[in-house]
Design an enzyme around this catalytic site. Sequence first.
Site, mmCIF file in Angstrom:
data_model
loop_
_atom_site.group_PDB
_atom_site.id
_atom_site.type_symbol
_atom_site.label_atom_id
_atom_site.label_comp_id
_atom_site.label_asym_id
_atom_site.label_seq_id
_atom_site.Cartn_x
_atom_site.Cartn_y
_atom_site.Cartn_z
ATOM 1 N N GLY A 1 0.871 -1.183 0.000
ATOM 2 C CA GLY A 1 0.000 0.000 0.000
ATOM 3 C C GLY A 1 0.899 1.222 0.000
ATOM 4 O O GLY A 1 1.598 1.500 0.982
ATOM 5 N N GLY B 1 -0.160 4.277 -0.505
ATOM 6 C CA GLY B 1 -1.022 5.459 -0.344
ATOM 7 C C GLY B 1 -0.447 6.402 0.697
ATOM 8 O O GLY B 1 0.768 6.494 0.876
ATOM 9 N N ARG C 1 -11.043 5.426 6.092
ATOM 10 C CA ARG C 1 -12.404 5.870 6.440
ATOM 11 C C ARG C 1 -12.788 7.137 5.703
ATOM 12 O O ARG C 1 -11.950 7.951 5.367
ATOM 13 C CB ARG C 1 -12.458 6.200 7.931
ATOM 14 C CG ARG C 1 -12.536 5.040 8.805
ATOM 15 C CD ARG C 1 -12.994 5.442 10.180
ATOM 16 N NE ARG C 1 -11.934 5.952 11.018
ATOM 17 C CZ ARG C 1 -12.142 6.509 12.201
ATOM 18 N NH1 ARG C 1 -13.369 6.660 12.658
ATOM 19 N NH2 ARG C 1 -11.130 6.924 12.938
ATOM 20 N N ASN D 1 -11.544 -4.635 3.409
ATOM 21 C CA ASN D 1 -10.145 -4.650 3.790
ATOM 22 C C ASN D 1 -9.641 -6.050 4.142
ATOM 23 O O ASN D 1 -8.470 -6.359 3.898
ATOM 24 C CB ASN D 1 -9.887 -3.661 4.936
ATOM 25 C CG ASN D 1 -9.845 -2.228 4.420
ATOM 26 O OD1 ASN D 1 -9.929 -2.003 3.217
ATOM 27 N ND2 ASN D 1 -9.727 -1.268 5.307
ATOM 28 N N ASN E 1 -7.153 -0.887 8.868
ATOM 29 C CA ASN E 1 -8.289 -0.968 9.798
ATOM 30 C C ASN E 1 -9.438 -1.806 9.259
ATOM 31 O O ASN E 1 -9.565 -1.939 8.041
ATOM 32 C CB ASN E 1 -8.801 0.458 10.067
ATOM 33 C CG ASN E 1 -7.995 1.130 11.160
ATOM 34 O OD1 ASN E 1 -7.767 0.547 12.206
ATOM 35 N ND2 ASN E 1 -7.554 2.353 10.903
ATOM 36 N N HIS F 1 -8.442 -0.761 18.970
ATOM 37 C CA HIS F 1 -8.244 0.523 18.280
ATOM 38 C C HIS F 1 -9.597 1.016 17.793
ATOM 39 O O HIS F 1 -10.023 0.736 16.694
ATOM 40 C CB HIS F 1 -7.288 0.317 17.101
ATOM 41 C CG HIS F 1 -6.893 1.598 16.434
ATOM 42 N ND1 HIS F 1 -6.538 2.722 17.132
ATOM 43 C CD2 HIS F 1 -6.769 1.920 15.124
ATOM 44 C CE1 HIS F 1 -6.222 3.681 16.272
ATOM 45 N NE2 HIS F 1 -6.361 3.220 15.046
HETATM 46 N N1 APR Z 1 -2.897 -4.516 -3.201
HETATM 47 C C1 APR Z 1 -2.016 -3.509 -3.020
HETATM 48 N N2 APR Z 1 -2.398 -2.267 -2.708
HETATM 49 C C2 APR Z 1 -3.706 -2.027 -2.567
HETATM 50 C C3 APR Z 1 -4.683 -3.038 -2.732
HETATM 51 C C4 APR Z 1 -4.222 -4.343 -3.069
HETATM 52 N N3 APR Z 1 -5.073 -5.363 -3.248
HETATM 53 N N4 APR Z 1 -5.896 -2.496 -2.535
HETATM 54 C C5 APR Z 1 -5.706 -1.191 -2.237
HETATM 55 N N5 APR Z 1 -4.383 -0.919 -2.265
HETATM 56 C C6 APR Z 1 -3.724 0.366 -2.059
HETATM 57 C C7 APR Z 1 -4.458 1.522 -2.708
HETATM 58 O O1 APR Z 1 -4.215 1.569 -4.106
HETATM 59 C C8 APR Z 1 -3.889 2.718 -1.953
HETATM 60 O O2 APR Z 1 -2.788 3.307 -2.643
HETATM 61 O O3 APR Z 1 -3.703 0.717 -0.678
HETATM 62 C C9 APR Z 1 -3.445 2.130 -0.644
HETATM 63 C C10 APR Z 1 -4.149 2.723 0.570
HETATM 64 O O4 APR Z 1 -3.790 4.050 0.634
HETATM 65 P P1 APR Z 1 -4.803 5.226 1.015
HETATM 66 O O5 APR Z 1 -6.060 5.060 0.254
HETATM 67 O O6 APR Z 1 -4.058 6.505 0.897
HETATM 68 O O7 APR Z 1 -5.172 4.931 2.542
HETATM 69 P P2 APR Z 1 -4.272 5.201 3.842
HETATM 70 O O8 APR Z 1 -4.633 6.528 4.404
HETATM 71 O O9 APR Z 1 -2.852 4.897 3.557
HETATM 72 O O10 APR Z 1 -4.867 4.122 4.845
HETATM 73 C C11 APR Z 1 -4.683 2.739 4.605
HETATM 74 O O11 APR Z 1 -4.474 2.245 6.941
HETATM 75 O O12 APR Z 1 -4.803 3.591 8.793
HETATM 76 C C12 APR Z 1 -5.363 2.625 7.970
HETATM 77 O O13 APR Z 1 -7.741 3.077 8.089
HETATM 78 C C13 APR Z 1 -6.604 3.133 7.272
HETATM 79 O O14 APR Z 1 -7.302 0.996 6.499
HETATM 80 C C14 APR Z 1 -6.684 2.197 6.098
HETATM 81 C C15 APR Z 1 -5.208 1.935 5.767
#
Ligand code: APR
Length: 310
Positions: free
Chosen positions: A8, A10, A81, A94, A119, A174
Amino acid sequence: MNKISIIGAGMTGSTTAHWLAEREIADIVLVDIVEGMPQGKALDMLESMPVIGKDVSIIGTNDYADTAGSDIVVITSGLPRKPGMSRDDLIKTNADIVKDVTEKTFAVSPDAIFIVLTNPLDAMCQVVFDTTGLPRERVIGQAGILDSARMQAFVAMETGVSVENINCYVLGGHGDTMVPLTRHSNVAGKPLDKMIPEDRLAAIVERTRKGGGEIVGLLKTGSAFYAPSAAIAQMCEAILKDKNLIVPTSVYLQGEYGVKDLFFGVPAQLNRQGVAKVIEYDLNDAEKDEIKSSADHVQANVDKLAELLA
Ligand code: APR
């Protein structure tokens, strides 16, 4: 050099990479399902290394082969969220994502320690634990450092004392049932209730419990990422440097705090093996009740997940 793969790329994943690169403790692999994005972020970050003088490799990829031989796998992939959502609303989506990325990373890094951020945290730790079959020492979740850091920040604002002097301990699941232990928290050794009037302390506890939601409400398009990722970087450093650092961590409990077979936030000592020890505090009856209702909430979530996945 040690190797950390972050799944991930992100907000939390890429910011974790940033904190880690500054610590110069591992080469970093950023993985995402989106093509180009992890490559672009990693290259941009790599190009900042000459400016800050850190020699680490940072690569972005969509290919799990690049994560092979990782010492630590950090899982942040999943949806964050939106306003009005609780962490629990994310559970099924998730869980599918976390299971998938766990299988792919574990296949090429069977010796890694897994740190989960996605989460609802405690339930997602369970997914990684079940998918890998690893011993509890090697699957942990980040939540407690973040929740405790939020409380510390609020206490610093209230007292005007350096954050370095403030020790707060938030245990439990959490979510809104987390348990900020005011009796064990202190400012340079002085208990919080001797420093802060009762009503102000109650307000700090409430703000801590709702800390994540406060950020979601302000951002509107995502959830907190600076503090959660800083917390992950601290856990990675404690592990790789074999520090024996005690921090609140989600651990699969086996009777500690009266909780059994459940991931739950407790103080844990982290070293190169992962969790070396769970530290048990003396709790009074009111604190025990709070722990019990928080554990019941996490258990209900795990049960719901088992039903959804059945
Ligand atoms: N494989 C790889 N990456 C994935 C997949 C997958 N199957 N599905 C989603 N992603 C990537 C998305 O493309 C995105 O870039 O996970 C990333 C998540 O990043 P954000 O949307 O920016 O979310 P973020 O704020 O990083 O939070 C991620 O952490 O704190 C927790 O509640 C929050 O569950 C959430 C997680």
